[in-house]
Design a protein around this motif. Structure first.
Motif, mmCIF file in Angstrom:
data_model
loop_
_atom_site.group_PDB
_atom_site.id
_atom_site.type_symbol
_atom_site.label_atom_id
_atom_site.label_comp_id
_atom_site.label_asym_id
_atom_site.label_seq_id
_atom_site.Cartn_x
_atom_site.Cartn_y
_atom_site.Cartn_z
ATOM 1 N N LEU A 106 11.412 1.239 -7.381
ATOM 2 C CA LEU A 106 11.282 0.188 -8.394
ATOM 3 C C LEU A 106 10.786 -0.882 -7.895
ATOM 4 O O LEU A 106 9.924 -1.568 -8.807
ATOM 5 N N GLY A 107 10.992 -1.709 -6.896
ATOM 6 C CA GLY A 107 10.593 -2.691 -6.329
ATOM 7 C C GLY A 107 9.105 -2.524 -6.104
ATOM 8 O O GLY A 107 8.212 -3.345 -6.378
ATOM 9 N N HIS A 108 8.630 -1.427 -5.496
ATOM 10 C CA HIS A 108 6.969 -1.228 -5.382
ATOM 11 C C HIS A 108 6.538 -0.875 -6.660
ATOM 12 O O HIS A 108 5.264 -1.631 -6.800
ATOM 13 N N CYS A 109 6.889 -0.208 -7.614
ATOM 14 C CA CYS A 109 6.339 -0.202 -8.770
ATOM 15 C C CYS A 109 6.210 -1.232 -9.848
ATOM 16 O O CYS A 109 5.490 -1.529 -10.503
ATOM 17 N N PHE A 110 7.378 -1.971 -9.637
ATOM 18 C CA PHE A 110 7.717 -3.239 -10.564
ATOM 19 C C PHE A 110 7.925 -4.269 -9.691
ATOM 20 O O PHE A 110 9.038 -5.036 -9.853
ATOM 21 N N PRO A 111 7.156 -4.911 -8.878
ATOM 22 C CA PRO A 111 7.547 -6.040 -8.091
ATOM 23 C C PRO A 111 7.402 -7.252 -8.939
ATOM 24 O O PRO A 111 6.506 -7.616 -9.672
ATOM 25 N N ILE A 112 8.613 -8.212 -8.860
ATOM 26 C CA ILE A 112 8.687 -9.212 -9.640
ATOM 27 C C ILE A 112 7.555 -10.420 -9.377
ATOM 28 O O ILE A 112 7.190 -11.166 -10.313
ATOM 29 N N TRP A 113 6.827 -10.301 -7.920
ATOM 30 C CA TRP A 113 6.045 -11.327 -7.704
ATOM 31 C C TRP A 113 4.694 -11.248 -8.322
ATOM 32 O O TRP A 113 3.940 -11.876 -8.333
ATOM 33 N N LEU A 114 4.408 -9.914 -8.850
ATOM 34 C CA LEU A 114 3.152 -9.593 -9.345
ATOM 35 C C LEU A 114 3.363 -9.333 -10.781
ATOM 36 O O LEU A 114 2.488 -8.434 -11.377
ATOM 37 N N GLY A 115 4.354 -9.750 -11.654
ATOM 38 C CA GLY A 115 4.440 -9.694 -13.038
ATOM 39 C C GLY A 115 4.977 -8.121 -13.603
ATOM 40 O O GLY A 115 4.540 -7.701 -14.379
ATOM 41 N N PHE A 116 5.757 -7.529 -12.330
ATOM 42 C CA PHE A 116 6.171 -6.342 -12.624
ATOM 43 C C PHE A 116 5.115 -5.141 -12.752
ATOM 44 O O PHE A 116 5.256 -4.168 -13.172
ATOM 45 N N LYS A 117 3.926 -5.233 -11.969
ATOM 46 C CA LYS A 117 2.954 -4.471 -11.993
ATOM 47 C C LYS A 117 2.314 -4.017 -10.400
ATOM 48 O O LYS A 117 1.875 -4.903 -9.721
ATOM 49 N N GLY A 118 2.768 -3.064 -10.261
ATOM 50 C CA GLY A 118 2.685 -2.701 -8.618
ATOM 51 C C GLY A 118 1.937 -1.374 -8.648
ATOM 52 O O GLY A 118 0.987 -0.945 -9.109
ATOM 53 N N GLY A 119 2.433 -0.513 -7.406
ATOM 54 C CA GLY A 119 1.831 0.847 -7.175
ATOM 55 C C GLY A 119 2.596 1.801 -8.069
ATOM 56 O O GLY A 119 3.544 1.483 -9.046
ATOM 57 N N LYS A 120 2.437 3.090 -7.568
ATOM 58 C CA LYS A 120 3.086 4.342 -8.273
ATOM 59 C C LYS A 120 4.050 4.959 -7.324
ATOM 60 O O LYS A 120 4.767 5.814 -7.750
ATOM 61 N N GLY A 121 4.522 4.349 -6.149
ATOM 62 C CA GLY A 121 5.629 4.791 -5.632
ATOM 63 C C GLY A 121 5.628 5.811 -4.553
ATOM 64 O O GLY A 121 6.765 6.148 -4.010
ATOM 65 N N VAL A 122 4.430 6.546 -4.475
ATOM 66 C CA VAL A 122 4.593 7.923 -3.816
ATOM 67 C C VAL A 122 4.907 7.650 -2.445
ATOM 68 O O VAL A 122 5.805 8.393 -1.624
ATOM 69 N N ALA A 123 4.180 6.695 -1.379
ATOM 70 C CA ALA A 123 4.433 6.632 -0.141
ATOM 71 C C ALA A 123 5.712 5.940 0.430
ATOM 72 O O ALA A 123 6.486 6.156 0.959
#
Length: 211
Positions: A106-123
């Motif tokens: 969840l942190g990778h996909c929705f990082p608070i530092w980037l407005g909850f817009k991150g990656g898709k979490g596969v790695a």
């Protein structure tokens, strides 16, 4: 309270531990450090290794992959060490270790530092899977490699791998990990909904190809 369940505080700490590590945007940081600018302005716009590869830098993409894997692996291992939960100890599905796993993705996909817009979490989920139990991680990795080798499509390999990890946990009777891994699989597939549309129309780019 059942063994492996942990107190509410431990559950919260486990989740926050995972989220804190998972939310570190390594792809964005490495791309900027490498002079590639803001990775969110190219390709798919996400901060994962596949999009970093679209900058043309294989080294930055490989570094992003390893670091994104590590931010899933490390918090799960730390949660096991901090809360004295080994692979042999019975654990609850909502104990601090599974919650650390869920928090990392969840942190990778929705990082608070980037407005909850991150990656898709596969790695990151690959690291989580190895942290939970190496056979789960092996199932994840082998599935990704096989699907990627056959179809040369990263998104398809990722979606197949997250399903394989949840299935492996169930087959291996690691029931306490199944709910978290199923939730992660559903999330990652949902985040790939645009990829599914492109796959249906034969328009999904292959590995190493520009979006």
């Amino acid at each position: 309270m059942r063994e492996g369940e942990g107190s509410v505080l431990e559950q919260v700490l486990g989740f926050l531990l995972g989220y804190g590590f998972g939310s570190i945007p390594f792809g964005l940081l490495l791309a900027k450090a490498g002079g590639m600018g803001d990775i969110r302005t190219i390709g798919s716009g996400n901060i994962g290794a596949t999009n970093v590869l679209r900058t043309g830098s294989k080294k930055l993409a490989a570094a992003t992959l390893l670091l994104d894997l590590a931010k899933g692996l490390v918090p799960v291992l730390l949660a096991k060490a901090m809360f004295d939960q080994s692979d042999a100890m019975p654990q609850a599905a909502y104990g601090p270790v599974p919650l650390a796993a869920l928090g990392a993705v969840l942190g990778h996909c929705f990082p608070i530092w980037l407005g909850f817009k991150g990656g898709k979490g596969v790695a990151t989920n690959l690291g989580v899977s190895f942290g939970l139990a190496w056979p789960i991680g092996a199932a994840y990795a082998v599935t990704w490699l096989l699907v990627a080798a056959i179809f040369r499509i990263s998104s398809l390999a990722g979606m197949a791998a997250v399903c394989a990890a949840a299935a492996a946990a169930a087959v291996l009777a690691m029931e306490s990990y199944v709910p978290a891994l199923v939730a992660i699989a559903v999330l990652i597939i949902w985040l790939h909904r645009a990829n599914l549309g492109r796959l249906a129309h034969g328009e999904e780019p292959k590995i190493g190809q520009g979006k």
